[in-house]
Every structure is written in C-alpha cells, then in structure tokens.
Design a protein around this motif. Structure first.
Motif, PDB file in Angstrom:
ATOM      1  N   ASN A 117      38.574  57.814  21.383  1.00 16.43           N
ATOM      2  CA  ASN A 117      38.853  56.354  20.864  1.00 16.43           C
ATOM      3  C   ASN A 117      39.434  55.539  21.210  1.00 16.43           C
ATOM      4  N   ILE A 118      40.433  55.659  22.410  1.00 13.24           N
ATOM      5  CA  ILE A 118      41.250  54.816  23.560  1.00 13.24           C
ATOM      6  C   ILE A 118      40.348  54.713  24.556  1.00 13.24           C
ATOM      7  N   HIS A 119      40.204  55.453  25.171  1.00 10.84           N
ATOM      8  CA  HIS A 119      39.442  55.498  26.733  1.00 10.84           C
ATOM      9  C   HIS A 119      38.054  55.864  26.360  1.00 10.84           C
ATOM     10  N   GLN A 120      37.238  54.661  26.214  1.00  8.26           N
ATOM     11  CA  GLN A 120      35.930  54.751  25.709  1.00  8.26           C
ATOM     12  C   GLN A 120      34.861  55.187  26.723  1.00  8.26           C
ATOM     13  N   ASN A 121      35.451  55.279  28.078  1.00 10.73           N
ATOM     14  CA  ASN A 121      34.464  55.768  28.902  1.00 10.73           C
ATOM     15  C   ASN A 121      34.410  57.268  28.873  1.00 10.73           C
ATOM     16  N   PHE A 122      35.229  57.929  28.314  1.00 11.09           N
ATOM     17  CA  PHE A 122      35.286  59.378  28.126  1.00 11.09           C
ATOM     18  C   PHE A 122      34.347  59.755  26.975  1.00 11.09           C
ATOM     19  N   ILE A 133      32.630  59.623  32.091  1.00 12.18           N
ATOM     20  CA  ILE A 133      33.204  60.978  31.997  1.00 12.18           C
ATOM     21  C   ILE A 133      32.927  62.022  30.963  1.00 12.18           C
ATOM     22  N   TYR A 134      32.222  62.989  31.235  1.00  9.88           N
ATOM     23  CA  TYR A 134      31.852  63.892  29.870  1.00  9.88           C
ATOM     24  C   TYR A 134      32.534  64.984  29.979  1.00  9.88           C
ATOM     25  N   VAL A 135      33.404  65.346  28.882  1.00  6.12           N
ATOM     26  CA  VAL A 135      33.893  66.773  28.715  1.00  6.12           C
ATOM     27  C   VAL A 135      33.037  67.767  27.993  1.00  6.12           C
ATOM     28  N   ILE A 136      32.859  68.652  28.572  1.00  8.06           N
ATOM     29  CA  ILE A 136      32.047  69.726  27.902  1.00  8.06           C
ATOM     30  C   ILE A 136      32.851  71.101  28.035  1.00  8.06           C
ATOM     31  N   ASN A 137      32.433  72.002  27.118  1.00  9.79           N
ATOM     32  CA  ASN A 137      32.751  73.456  27.024  1.00  9.79           C
ATOM     33  C   ASN A 137      32.208  73.808  28.206  1.00  9.79           C
ATOM     34  N   GLN A 189      29.391  63.384  40.127  1.00  8.83           N
ATOM     35  CA  GLN A 189      27.937  62.808  40.371  1.00  8.83           C
ATOM     36  C   GLN A 189      28.066  61.271  40.657  1.00  8.83           C
ATOM     37  N   ASN A 190      26.898  60.726  40.688  1.00 13.02           N
ATOM     38  CA  ASN A 190      26.726  59.306  41.344  1.00 13.02           C
ATOM     39  C   ASN A 190      26.991  58.569  39.956  1.00 13.02           C
ATOM     40  N   GLU A 191      26.277  58.844  38.930  1.00  9.93           N
ATOM     41  CA  GLU A 191      26.310  58.137  37.649  1.00  9.93           C
ATOM     42  C   GLU A 191      27.563  58.378  36.967  1.00  9.93           C
ATOM     43  N   CYS A 192      27.901  59.627  36.726  1.00  8.24           N
ATOM     44  CA  CYS A 192      29.197  59.910  35.965  1.00  8.24           C
ATOM     45  C   CYS A 192      29.833  61.210  36.720  1.00  8.24           C
ATOM     46  N   ASN A 193      31.106  61.541  35.919  1.00 11.60           N
ATOM     47  CA  ASN A 193      31.501  62.785  36.326  1.00 11.60           C
ATOM     48  C   ASN A 193      31.482  63.707  35.021  1.00 11.60           C
ATOM     49  N   TYR A 246      46.303  71.512  29.719  1.00 11.07           N
ATOM     50  CA  TYR A 246      46.675  71.794  31.101  1.00 11.07           C
ATOM     51  C   TYR A 246      45.474  71.755  31.929  1.00 11.07           C
ATOM     52  N   GLN A 247      44.225  72.044  31.143  1.00 12.28           N
ATOM     53  CA  GLN A 247      43.015  72.000  32.044  1.00 12.28           C
ATOM     54  C   GLN A 247      42.403  70.895  32.456  1.00 12.28           C
ATOM     55  N   PHE A 248      42.554  69.897  31.267  1.00 13.33           N
ATOM     56  CA  PHE A 248      42.116  68.429  31.306  1.00 13.33           C
ATOM     57  C   PHE A 248      42.785  67.701  32.304  1.00 13.33           C
ATOM     58  N   SER A 249      44.104  67.870  32.396  1.00 12.20           N
ATOM     59  CA  SER A 249      45.109  66.965  33.145  1.00 12.20           C
ATOM     60  C   SER A 249      44.704  67.390  34.785  1.00 12.20           C
ATOM     61  N   HIS A 250      44.538  68.753  34.904  1.00 14.18           N
ATOM     62  CA  HIS A 250      44.073  69.252  36.290  1.00 14.18           C
ATOM     63  C   HIS A 250      42.781  68.536  36.621  1.00 14.18           C
ATOM     64  N   GLU A 251      41.817  68.632  35.665  1.00 17.51           N
ATOM     65  CA  GLU A 251      40.523  67.948  36.086  1.00 17.51           C
ATOM     66  C   GLU A 251      40.347  66.686  36.061  1.00 17.51           C
ATOM     67  N   LEU A 252      41.403  66.046  35.395  1.00 20.27           N
ATOM     68  CA  LEU A 252      41.472  64.593  35.421  1.00 20.27           C
ATOM     69  C   LEU A 252      41.860  64.132  36.864  1.00 20.27           C
ATOM     70  N   CYS A 253      42.902  64.960  37.216  1.00 19.62           N
ATOM     71  CA  CYS A 253      43.510  64.431  38.682  1.00 19.62           C
ATOM     72  C   CYS A 253      42.388  64.530  39.683  1.00 19.62           C
ATOM     73  N   HIS A 254      41.144  65.338  39.610  1.00 26.27           N
ATOM     74  CA  HIS A 254      40.152  65.162  40.645  1.00 26.27           C
ATOM     75  C   HIS A 254      39.482  63.959  40.425  1.00 26.27           C
ATOM     76  N   HIS A 255      39.175  63.258  39.047  1.00 25.57           N
ATOM     77  CA  HIS A 255      38.511  62.167  38.745  1.00 25.57           C
ATOM     78  C   HIS A 255      39.306  60.955  39.433  1.00 25.57           C
ATOM     79  N   VAL A 256      40.637  61.178  39.317  1.00 30.23           N
ATOM     80  CA  VAL A 256      41.805  59.988  39.940  1.00 30.23           C
ATOM     81  C   VAL A 256      41.424  60.083  41.381  1.00 30.23           C
TER      82      VAL A 256
END
Length: 114
Positions: free
Chosen positions: A7-12, A52-56, A72-76, A92-102
C-alpha cells in the motif's frame, strides 16, 4: 505467480501463496510498517527503487528452509520462512533481508560478497 502491491511502498510486492492462515492484507500492512520504520534512518535518495518481490521460501526453486535475499538485475527477491500469524517472525526475517537490499543500494560494487 500472483502478487499484491504494498500500500505505501509500491515498489514492493507480496506473492500471495504459501502463508497458510496469514491474511495477505495483514502481512502487507506489517511489512509496509517495517519498511517505514527502517527507512527513517536512511537517505531515501540513495535507496534503490528496484522492484522487490517478497515470497514464501517454500515457493523458491528449490525450496529453502531459511530467509534469503536474492539480488537480480531487474529486481530483488526476499524469501521469508514463516507462515500463519507469526508476526514477530515476519518482522524479524523481513527487516534482516531488507537490510541486504539497502546495502545493495549503498554499496554499488562488483564484489557483492557482503
């Protein structure tokens, strides 16, 4: 694959399968909140607007038993290893993986060992 845009961060985008009893809209709200709280500490002009695509993690090929970040080149892609309404695990898991994106945004080198 079916994705729902945040809703807010629309590239996710959240892949809608694999969360069991976790309500898709609730997961999106939670992860949007994590991003908002996380990004307050960064210069947003430096953070990539890459999709950024969040997937189980059960939907990863091959499936994996741990959270993972895939650059990846076109997305993470961020794979989370949680289900149902285990909100602390999502956060917890998402914030850790989000750090890799940053880090991918701030450290633009050919060596992505870190």
């Amino acid at each position: 694959m079916l994705y729902r845009q945040f809703n807010i961060h629309q590239n996710f985008h959240l892949h809608t399968n694999g969360w069991e009893q976790g309500c898709i809209q609730d997961i999106i709200k939670l992860l949007d909140s994590v991003i908002t709280d996380f990004y307050v500490n960064f210069d947003l002009e430096q953070v990539l607007e890459k999709p950024i695509y969040v997937i189980n993690s059960k939907n990863k090929i091959p499936p994996c038993d741990c959270p993972t970040f895939v650059k990846q080149n076109e997305c993470n892609r961020i794979y989370l290893n949680t289900v149902n309404r285990l909100w602390c695990q999502y956060s917890y898991q998402f914030s850790h993986e989000l750090c890799h994106h940053v880090i991918d945004s701030y450290v633009l080198t050919t060596n992505d060992r870190f």
